[in-house]
Design a protein around this motif. Sequence first.
Motif, PDB file in Angstrom:
ATOM      1  N   THR A 195     -39.805  88.027  42.919  1.00 35.05           N
ATOM      2  CA  THR A 195     -40.329  88.426  44.219  1.00 35.05           C
ATOM      3  C   THR A 195     -41.288  87.373  44.766  1.00 35.05           C
ATOM      4  O   THR A 195     -41.840  86.576  44.026  1.00 35.05           O
ATOM      5  CB  THR A 195     -41.118  89.749  44.130  1.00 35.05           C
ATOM      6  N   VAL A 196     -41.422  87.411  46.079  1.00 36.47           N
ATOM      7  CA  VAL A 196     -42.403  86.578  46.756  1.00 36.47           C
ATOM      8  C   VAL A 196     -43.225  87.514  47.613  1.00 36.47           C
ATOM      9  O   VAL A 196     -42.664  88.335  48.334  1.00 36.47           O
ATOM     10  CB  VAL A 196     -41.706  85.555  47.684  1.00 36.47           C
ATOM     11  N   SER A 197     -44.549  87.448  47.501  1.00 40.68           N
ATOM     12  CA  SER A 197     -45.294  88.232  48.480  1.00 40.68           C
ATOM     13  C   SER A 197     -46.258  87.324  49.219  1.00 40.68           C
ATOM     14  O   SER A 197     -46.862  86.424  48.655  1.00 40.68           O
ATOM     15  CB  SER A 197     -45.985  89.422  47.834  1.00 40.68           C
ATOM     16  N   VAL A 198     -46.295  87.555  50.517  1.00 40.36           N
ATOM     17  CA  VAL A 198     -47.141  86.767  51.396  1.00 40.36           C
ATOM     18  C   VAL A 198     -47.981  87.734  52.218  1.00 40.36           C
ATOM     19  O   VAL A 198     -47.429  88.562  52.948  1.00 40.36           O
ATOM     20  CB  VAL A 198     -46.298  85.868  52.327  1.00 40.36           C
ATOM     21  N   ASP A 199     -49.279  87.664  52.041  1.00 37.68           N
ATOM     22  CA  ASP A 199     -50.195  88.471  52.830  1.00 37.68           C
ATOM     23  C   ASP A 199     -49.839  89.958  52.778  1.00 37.68           C
ATOM     24  O   ASP A 199     -49.883  90.644  53.789  1.00 37.68           O
ATOM     25  CB  ASP A 199     -50.177  87.976  54.292  1.00 37.68           C
ATOM     26  N   GLY A 200     -49.465  90.414  51.591  1.00 40.68           N
ATOM     27  CA  GLY A 200     -49.208  91.847  51.433  1.00 40.68           C
ATOM     28  C   GLY A 200     -47.782  92.294  51.671  1.00 40.68           C
ATOM     29  O   GLY A 200     -47.432  93.425  51.384  1.00 40.68           O
ATOM     30  N   PHE A 201     -46.951  91.407  52.206  1.00 35.21           N
ATOM     31  CA  PHE A 201     -45.541  91.758  52.398  1.00 35.21           C
ATOM     32  C   PHE A 201     -44.696  91.082  51.329  1.00 35.21           C
ATOM     33  O   PHE A 201     -45.014  89.970  50.897  1.00 35.21           O
ATOM     34  CB  PHE A 201     -45.061  91.329  53.784  1.00 35.21           C
ATOM     35  N   THR A 202     -43.623  91.766  50.928  1.00 33.77           N
ATOM     36  CA  THR A 202     -42.845  91.284  49.796  1.00 33.77           C
ATOM     37  C   THR A 202     -41.391  91.013  50.167  1.00 33.77           C
ATOM     38  O   THR A 202     -40.780  91.760  50.910  1.00 33.77           O
ATOM     39  CB  THR A 202     -42.882  92.324  48.651  1.00 33.77           C
ATOM     40  N   ILE A 203     -40.876  89.909  49.627  1.00 33.71           N
ATOM     41  CA  ILE A 203     -39.441  89.611  49.685  1.00 33.71           C
ATOM     42  C   ILE A 203     -38.912  89.845  48.280  1.00 33.71           C
ATOM     43  O   ILE A 203     -39.532  89.386  47.330  1.00 33.71           O
ATOM     44  CB  ILE A 203     -39.188  88.137  50.071  1.00 33.71           C
ATOM     45  N   PRO A 204     -37.807  90.526  48.063  1.00 35.18           N
ATOM     46  CA  PRO A 204     -36.946  91.100  49.088  1.00 35.18           C
ATOM     47  C   PRO A 204     -37.502  92.408  49.653  1.00 35.18           C
ATOM     48  O   PRO A 204     -38.317  93.055  49.008  1.00 35.18           O
ATOM     49  CB  PRO A 204     -35.653  91.367  48.319  1.00 35.18           C
ATOM     50  N   GLY A 205     -37.026  92.724  50.837  1.00 34.68           N
ATOM     51  CA  GLY A 205     -37.385  94.000  51.448  1.00 34.68           C
ATOM     52  C   GLY A 205     -38.113  93.824  52.763  1.00 34.68           C
ATOM     53  O   GLY A 205     -37.739  94.431  53.760  1.00 34.68           O
ATOM     54  N   GLN A 206     -39.140  92.980  52.752  1.00 37.90           N
ATOM     55  CA  GLN A 206     -39.928  92.852  53.985  1.00 37.90           C
ATOM     56  C   GLN A 206     -39.875  91.425  54.519  1.00 37.90           C
ATOM     57  O   GLN A 206     -40.852  90.916  55.054  1.00 37.90           O
ATOM     58  CB  GLN A 206     -41.374  93.261  53.708  1.00 37.90           C
ATOM     59  N   SER A 207     -38.696  90.820  54.350  1.00 33.57           N
ATOM     60  CA  SER A 207     -38.532  89.429  54.749  1.00 33.57           C
ATOM     61  C   SER A 207     -38.993  89.156  56.172  1.00 33.57           C
ATOM     62  O   SER A 207     -39.650  88.147  56.444  1.00 33.57           O
ATOM     63  CB  SER A 207     -37.059  89.050  54.585  1.00 33.57           C
ATOM     64  N   ARG A 208     -38.686  90.094  57.080  1.00 37.16           N
ATOM     65  CA  ARG A 208     -39.033  89.848  58.484  1.00 37.16           C
ATOM     66  C   ARG A 208     -40.539  89.816  58.696  1.00 37.16           C
ATOM     67  O   ARG A 208     -41.055  89.011  59.463  1.00 37.16           O
ATOM     68  CB  ARG A 208     -38.405  90.937  59.354  1.00 37.16           C
ATOM     69  N   HIS A 209     -41.245  90.687  57.991  1.00 36.49           N
ATOM     70  CA  HIS A 209     -42.707  90.687  58.098  1.00 36.49           C
ATOM     71  C   HIS A 209     -43.283  89.391  57.528  1.00 36.49           C
ATOM     72  O   HIS A 209     -44.208  88.814  58.085  1.00 36.49           O
ATOM     73  CB  HIS A 209     -43.295  91.876  57.352  1.00 36.49           C
ATOM     74  N   VAL A 210     -42.718  88.976  56.400  1.00 36.02           N
ATOM     75  CA  VAL A 210     -43.187  87.737  55.782  1.00 36.02           C
ATOM     76  C   VAL A 210     -42.980  86.582  56.751  1.00 36.02           C
ATOM     77  O   VAL A 210     -43.888  85.789  57.010  1.00 36.02           O
ATOM     78  CB  VAL A 210     -42.436  87.461  54.451  1.00 36.02           C
ATOM     79  N   ARG A 211     -41.780  86.521  57.336  1.00 38.67           N
ATOM     80  CA  ARG A 211     -41.453  85.396  58.219  1.00 38.67           C
ATOM     81  C   ARG A 211     -42.352  85.347  59.450  1.00 38.67           C
ATOM     82  O   ARG A 211     -42.642  84.285  59.977  1.00 38.67           O
ATOM     83  CB  ARG A 211     -39.978  85.481  58.630  1.00 38.67           C
ATOM     84  N   ARG A 212     -42.777  86.534  59.891  1.00 38.13           N
ATOM     85  CA  ARG A 212     -43.640  86.583  61.061  1.00 38.13           C
ATOM     86  C   ARG A 212     -44.968  85.855  60.810  1.00 38.13           C
ATOM     87  O   ARG A 212     -45.549  85.286  61.726  1.00 38.13           O
ATOM     88  CB  ARG A 212     -43.932  88.045  61.417  1.00 38.13           C
ATOM     89  N   GLY A 213     -45.405  85.876  59.557  1.00 33.88           N
ATOM     90  CA  GLY A 213     -46.716  85.298  59.263  1.00 33.88           C
ATOM     91  C   GLY A 213     -46.676  83.911  58.660  1.00 33.88           C
ATOM     92  O   GLY A 213     -47.701  83.391  58.219  1.00 33.88           O
ATOM     93  N   VAL A 214     -45.472  83.324  58.606  1.00 35.66           N
ATOM     94  CA  VAL A 214     -45.339  82.019  57.964  1.00 35.66           C
ATOM     95  C   VAL A 214     -44.817  80.995  58.965  1.00 35.66           C
ATOM     96  O   VAL A 214     -43.918  81.278  59.750  1.00 35.66           O
ATOM     97  CB  VAL A 214     -44.360  82.111  56.765  1.00 35.66           C
ATOM     98  N   GLY A 215     -45.395  79.813  58.928  1.00 32.93           N
ATOM     99  CA  GLY A 215     -44.850  78.686  59.687  1.00 32.93           C
ATOM    100  C   GLY A 215     -44.232  77.718  58.704  1.00 32.93           C
ATOM    101  O   GLY A 215     -44.790  77.485  57.629  1.00 32.93           O
ATOM    102  N   TYR A 216     -43.072  77.184  59.053  1.00 35.95           N
ATOM    103  CA  TYR A 216     -42.349  76.357  58.086  1.00 35.95           C
ATOM    104  C   TYR A 216     -41.959  75.022  58.709  1.00 35.95           C
ATOM    105  O   TYR A 216     -41.398  74.980  59.801  1.00 35.95           O
ATOM    106  CB  TYR A 216     -41.101  77.127  57.640  1.00 35.95           C
ATOM    107  N   VAL A 217     -42.271  73.971  58.015  1.00 34.15           N
ATOM    108  CA  VAL A 217     -41.833  72.639  58.432  1.00 34.15           C
ATOM    109  C   VAL A 217     -40.829  72.153  57.398  1.00 34.15           C
ATOM    110  O   VAL A 217     -41.212  71.740  56.311  1.00 34.15           O
ATOM    111  CB  VAL A 217     -43.018  71.649  58.504  1.00 34.15           C
ATOM    112  N   PRO A 218     -39.526  72.250  57.714  1.00 27.57           N
ATOM    113  CA  PRO A 218     -38.530  71.839  56.728  1.00 27.57           C
ATOM    114  C   PRO A 218     -38.519  70.318  56.579  1.00 27.57           C
ATOM    115  O   PRO A 218     -39.075  69.595  57.405  1.00 27.57           O
ATOM    116  CB  PRO A 218     -37.202  72.318  57.313  1.00 27.57           C
ATOM    117  N   GLU A 219     -37.871  69.891  55.525  1.00 23.69           N
ATOM    118  CA  GLU A 219     -37.712  68.469  55.297  1.00 23.69           C
ATOM    119  C   GLU A 219     -36.903  67.871  56.454  1.00 23.69           C
ATOM    120  O   GLU A 219     -36.095  68.554  57.065  1.00 23.69           O
ATOM    121  CB  GLU A 219     -36.929  68.286  53.985  1.00 23.69           C
ATOM    122  N   ASN A 220     -37.131  66.615  56.755  1.00 22.69           N
ATOM    123  CA  ASN A 220     -36.334  65.868  57.743  1.00 22.69           C
ATOM    124  C   ASN A 220     -36.572  66.240  59.202  1.00 22.69           C
ATOM    125  O   ASN A 220     -35.979  65.663  60.089  1.00 22.69           O
ATOM    126  CB  ASN A 220     -34.826  66.011  57.485  1.00 22.69           C
TER     127      ASN A 220
END
Lengths: 312, 255
Positions: free
Chosen positions: A57-82
């Motif tokens: 599992t991954v939890s970010v700020d109280g939300f957990t993946i799997p299950g709350q992926s959308r909540h997690v994504r709302r609070g994360v900014g991502y800079v992919p490679e390239n």
Amino acid sequence: MIAVEGITKRFAAVQALAGVTFRVDRHEILGFLGPNGAGKTTTMRIITGFLPADSGTVSVDGFTIPGQSRHVRRGVGYVPENAALYRDMTVRGLLAYFAALRGVPRRRRSAAVDSVVERCVLGTVQGRVVGELSRGFRQRLCLAQALVHAPQVLVLDEPTVGLDPKQIHEVRNLIRELGSDLTILLSSHILPEVSATCDRVVIIHQGKIVAEDTTAGLAARLEGVLTVRLSIRGGADQIRALFASLPYVRVVSLRPGEAGVVRGEVRMGGDPALREELARAVLMSGLGLHELTPEGASLEEVFLELTREEAE
Amino acid sequence: MSTVLTIARKEFRSYFASPMAYVVTTVFLLIGGFFFYTMLSYFSRLSFQFMQYGYSEEQLNINDMVIRPLYMNLSLILLMVIPMITMRLLAEERRSGTAELLFTSPVTAWHVVGGKFLGALGLVAVLAILTCVYPLVVLMVGDVDPGPAASAVAGLFLMGAGFVAWGVLASAASESQIVAAVTSFGFLLLLWVVSWAGSITEGSLASVLNYLSVMAHYEEFTKGILDTSHLVFFACLTFFPLFVAAQLLASRHGR
């Protein structure tokens, strides 16, 4: 803030991640270090909800993946490679698009875009088409899109790859600035990157975490890996034979210098008693000891050592 | 819904940010214009001959002889053009790496599929509306029944929606735009001609094959027949691939 618990991921025949566990504290910049192919990108893709893990599992700020992926994504900014971006959009258009996708209300979108344009110094190019931008601008734009929805967590995958030294400097400064009010996970395969920007380092190798410590603590923990620079008057063969008889010394290099002085570097344990013993052994065999300088283990060495141990 | 529209708007605009939309529209109208010209010339020569030999002109119907075959041909051109419109929708995102930005945004698979679908459908709507120019030209000079012409345009759009949906699925399934274009084109063409096999088989298989034929359903629209069974067919033709595409994306990104 981020807690990764035992995630595994398998791609066909390759076990990319074999139980990765670590955490990132609030307002911390964590360096995620590992050679190419160690599993850094896969881990980051799982944290950002791009890829599902096979288990764990991954939890970010109280939300957990799997299950709350959308909540997690709302609070994360991502800079992919390239720094892949939509090449046919304008800088402002692209930022407004991602602001909308990530739920910034319509009336606040323009202000959100203004704020990241200023923060990432994109003012001069905000009307330009993305495809025409230089590498440095594109990297900053990629950072800007990750910040446009004011996330709590920023995940950066190799943010300085392909930039020139001046641009690297700018991006690092920007990351350090952001670190004061964001939680940042930054991956890199080069150490200076991590030691320049991060508070703490997690080292990943072959899909496993092999070390986790503060930048300073990691160096201290592996003090055993010490490079010692030596200048000894005497025959190179004699010196080589002497070192071969000392079990705690490993010769890195030996080359004859001026006036019968041989210069060399050896690797040995960090205990000062060992250095005394080395000095005694040199003198006892009738050689002249001109120099014995212990050099602190750099992160680079720690990293090499850690990953080598793992490979053996 | 606003997320879907955000994505749809972005996709629609990006067609016009590149030569894509202009090239597709030009080629589509050019070929359409060629068909229209040849059919109309043939029709006028025929009606001239009819007058010479003293037959009643009433026996010649411009709807049946120009509008209907024209739209049957246009639908086939649309079948070839749509895979080229849809191929980039998701394959390009995956190839270029922008998929990482899209799918790490808090969007669902349905948002993405719906947005991509509507974006491409917007361009198809532009094409369908532009084809109105042919019946309008005939209307200016001749006696055309506007009903069947309107239903032919509407049918073109509905069928286009089905084609776009399959294109979205092909683009979601493949990382290569060419593969996406070829598979969706091949599949649509097969769906177009499947009734040919229906004519050499018998029993329930034949009726299934006949039912699946897009051509047969569309033909009814060009006659001005708006039957719910055909509407249902096109709705299914559209919804099913979108559903599969959404499932595909959801499982790929662990939703």
